[in-house]
Write an enzyme that holds these catalytic residues in place. Structure first.
Site, PDB file in Angstrom:
ATOM      1  N   HIS A   1      -0.101  -2.749   0.003  1.00  0.00           N
ATOM      2  CA  HIS A   1      -1.153  -3.205   0.913  1.00  0.00           C
ATOM      3  C   HIS A   1      -2.341  -3.747   0.135  1.00  0.00           C
ATOM      4  O   HIS A   1      -2.533  -3.462  -1.049  1.00  0.00           O
ATOM      5  CB  HIS A   1      -1.616  -2.066   1.826  1.00  0.00           C
ATOM      6  CG  HIS A   1      -2.270  -0.920   1.116  1.00  0.00           C
ATOM      7  ND1 HIS A   1      -1.562   0.008   0.391  1.00  0.00           N
ATOM      8  CD2 HIS A   1      -3.583  -0.549   1.014  1.00  0.00           C
ATOM      9  CE1 HIS A   1      -2.390   0.902  -0.126  1.00  0.00           C
ATOM     10  NE2 HIS A   1      -3.623   0.579   0.236  1.00  0.00           N
TER      11      HIS A   1
ATOM     12  N   HIS B   1      -1.599  -2.986  -3.807  1.00  0.00           N
ATOM     13  CA  HIS B   1      -1.300  -1.782  -4.562  1.00  0.00           C
ATOM     14  C   HIS B   1      -0.480  -0.818  -3.721  1.00  0.00           C
ATOM     15  O   HIS B   1      -0.372  -0.961  -2.502  1.00  0.00           O
ATOM     16  CB  HIS B   1      -2.567  -1.111  -5.099  1.00  0.00           C
ATOM     17  CG  HIS B   1      -3.588  -0.777  -4.060  1.00  0.00           C
ATOM     18  ND1 HIS B   1      -4.398  -1.721  -3.468  1.00  0.00           N
ATOM     19  CD2 HIS B   1      -3.931   0.409  -3.484  1.00  0.00           C
ATOM     20  CE1 HIS B   1      -5.204  -1.148  -2.593  1.00  0.00           C
ATOM     21  NE2 HIS B   1      -4.930   0.157  -2.575  1.00  0.00           N
TER      22      HIS B   1
END
Length: 303
Positions: free
Chosen positions: A118, A279
């Site tokens: 995300h 990440h």
């Protein structure tokens, strides 16, 4: 095509930093993304030269890692604020004395749920510029975080795919990821306060000019104008083709060649450019604890 990592539209402080010799060391963490910054004490305020050099390093490498930084919550807030105005997150718990800091991490009964690729708060009209995440406590083994260079992910898509993405818009929504943490009344209130936001599927980084693939599986729910940009025979044609394209784009974040994986230690700080990265917080340590404090810097509306 814009070369990955090339700075073409720099802020004044970044231009000035180009003639400076940084006082800190820079050690690459992977070919695609990330460096470890050494010989810099973050307990002291950054001077103008240090700030400019760090901002230039952030734009170039997208992830800066600092080890052994035993700073206070107040110092973390001040450090992050040096790079811009800070947001207050509407869902995560806050530090009792510093609402700009969110407290992340489960416990022996509740595992963390950030193990999905995300980009932070992409559901905002103005998603974050970046975040500073400090490790307070972590297991000796497990609990790593992966960051992904989404400018590289876009640059290495086939040309036909890149052409097909021109002009496409994606809808980003807070509730699919966070709604399960809320009551029905809270969900209704959050829907009013934070309606879905629409952003380009490929955004242009406001400081580097890079083209960045800007959809993520946590918050991107659908494409706003797929049917306007593509010829379809039937309604189910449109829906299946749209879903296939989104799934293909989501999977780009999982390509190891675009990634770096960070092993945490207490007092490690990660500072990333949220405009050009995604990440994934690996949840392989439950029921051990991992406690973090995150300050998030407000960004601009993607274009």
């Amino acid at each position: 095509m814009q070369a990955t990592g090339q700075i073409i539209a720099e802020a004044p402080s970044t231009v000035r930093s180009a003639v400076l010799k940084p006082s800190f060391s820079v050690e690459p963490l992977s070919p695609a993304i990330g460096v470890e910054i050494g010989n810099l004490d973050l307990t002291a305020p950054l001077d103008d030269d240090q700030y400019a050099a760090l901002r230039a390093a952030l734009l170039k490498h997208k992830l800066l890692v600092f080890r052994d930084q035993d700073i206070s919550p107040a110092q973390q807030v001040a450090l992050a604020r040096r790079f811009g105005e800070l947001e207050t997150h509407p869902v995560f718990p806050h530090h009792p004395e510093h609402p700009e800091l969110v407290m992340l991490g489960g416990d022996s009964k509740i595992p963390g749920r950030e193990n999905i690729y995300h980009s932070d708060v992409s559901w905002r009209e103005r998603p974050s510029m970046g975040s500073m995440l400090r490790c307070l406590e972590c297991p000796k083994v497990g609990g790593d975080t992966v960051w992904v260079n989404m400018a590289e992910a876009y640059a290495r898509l086939p040309e036909a795919t890149r052409n097909a993405l021109d002009g496409l818009l994606a809808v980003h929504d807070l509730l699919p990821a966070f709604g399960t943490r809320m009551s029905a009344e809270e969900r209704e209130a959050r829907r009013v306060a934070y309606p879905p936001a629409t952003h380009p599927v490929v955004r242009t980084h406001p400081e580097t000019g890079e083209r960045v693939l800007y959809v993520n599986e946590a918050f991107t729910t659908h494409l706003a104008n797929y049917i306007e940009k593509n010829d379809v025979r039937f309604g189910f044609d449109f829906r299946l083709a749209e879903m296939d394209l989104l799934q293909h784009l989501y999977r780009q974040a999982a390509v190891p060649e675009y990634q770096v994986r960070l092993k945490w230690r207490p007092n490690t700080i990660a500072f990333w450019d949220n405009r050009s990265t995604q990440h994934y917080a690996i949840q392989d340590y439950f029921p051990a604890r991992r406690r973090m404090l995150r300050a998030t810097i407000i960004g601009d509306k993607p274009v």
